[in-house]
Design a protein around this motif. Sequence first.
Motif, PDB file in Angstrom:
ATOM      1  N   ALA A  78       0.802  -1.383   0.112  1.00  0.00           N
ATOM      2  CA  ALA A  78       0.012   0.084   0.179  1.00  0.00           C
ATOM      3  C   ALA A  78       0.799   1.486   0.286  1.00  0.00           C
ATOM      4  CB  ALA A  78      -0.898  -0.184   1.476  1.00  0.00           C
ATOM      5  N   ASP A  79       1.875   0.681   0.569  1.00  0.00           N
ATOM      6  CA  ASP A  79       2.957   1.549   1.302  1.00  0.00           C
ATOM      7  C   ASP A  79       3.121   3.034  -0.830  1.00  0.00           C
ATOM      8  OD1 ASP A  79       2.967   2.920   3.882  1.00  0.00           O
ATOM      9  OD2 ASP A  79       4.527   0.956   3.503  1.00  0.00           O
ATOM     10  N   ALA A  81       1.689   3.027  -3.277  1.00  0.00           N
ATOM     11  CA  ALA A  81       0.832   3.944  -3.865  1.00  0.00           C
ATOM     12  C   ALA A  81       1.138   5.738  -3.237  1.00  0.00           C
ATOM     13  CB  ALA A  81      -0.789   3.666  -3.540  1.00  0.00           C
ATOM     14  N   THR A  82       1.840   5.444  -2.495  1.00  0.00           N
ATOM     15  CA  THR A  82       2.101   6.462  -1.869  1.00  0.00           C
ATOM     16  C   THR A  82       3.621   6.973  -2.264  1.00  0.00           C
ATOM     17  OG1 THR A  82       2.485   6.564   0.002  1.00  0.00           O
ATOM     18  CG2 THR A  82       0.664   6.395  -0.098  1.00  0.00           C
ATOM     19  N   GLY A  83       4.239   6.068  -2.714  1.00  0.00           N
ATOM     20  CA  GLY A  83       5.522   6.693  -2.152  1.00  0.00           C
ATOM     21  C   GLY A  83       6.153   7.313  -0.579  1.00  0.00           C
ATOM     22  N   ARG A  84       5.426   6.945  -0.188  1.00  0.00           N
ATOM     23  CA  ARG A  84       6.292   7.117   1.477  1.00  0.00           C
ATOM     24  C   ARG A  84       5.770   5.453   1.964  1.00  0.00           C
ATOM     25  NH1 ARG A  84       6.479  12.343   2.800  1.00  0.00           N
ATOM     26  NH2 ARG A  84       6.459  12.348   4.780  1.00  0.00           N
TER      27      ARG A  84
END
Length: 229
Positions: A78-79, A81-84
């Motif tokens: 899931a991370d 998608a946020t790039g973090r």
Amino acid sequence: MKRSRINEIMLQGDEFIRSFGYVLPPFAYWTPEELRARKAQAPGILDARLGWDITDFGAGDFDALGLFLFTVRNGNAADLATGRGLLYAEKIMIARQDQVTPMHRHVIKGEDIINRGGGKLTLELFASDAAGSLDRKAGVTVMTDGVERSLAAGGKLKLEPGESITLTPGIWHSFWAEGADVLIGEVSTVNDDRTDNIFADPVGRFAEIEEDEPPMHLLVSDYDDWLAP
């Protein structure tokens, strides 16, 4: 695969890994009972599928078609998608001499495959066509330790100890060890072996287990059945 054979491969694999100065993390040596007792304290192990992974790809001949893997660390898909957050994974693997890992590609995962020691690691490479299928005509370009290499379709690239290759999503690859067993490092983006392996031929990603003796340590593919509430 028989559980007794898996237990044997674990012992052999651990010895081989240690011979190169690499030591697995403490949780590698937890018994099934200890992992069950501590699972509430270790969601990072179970949720990320860290641990032992020994597979014959459902073919029933580990020495000819198989791979030893241990996932040391892994982030959360899931991370991405946020790039973090935790965007990476690490594995240590063993390819036995002339033991083939079947042709496959990944949809999400990009990876560096590193020859950490032993014999030569040989990779057979193909590009993907527009539909994502294996392209038997187009050439393929990869990076090896920062150097661009171009090969014809089905070209074979041999990695000596210390050398590595970067495989981006969509590059089809099969590999095996030549001359001697090879210790392989893998550094990649977040890894999900349940969904992100596309094989050229119909094989199973995980072994089917015949329980002829108790497990020494659980495989990641055991977690759902052995650790269910």
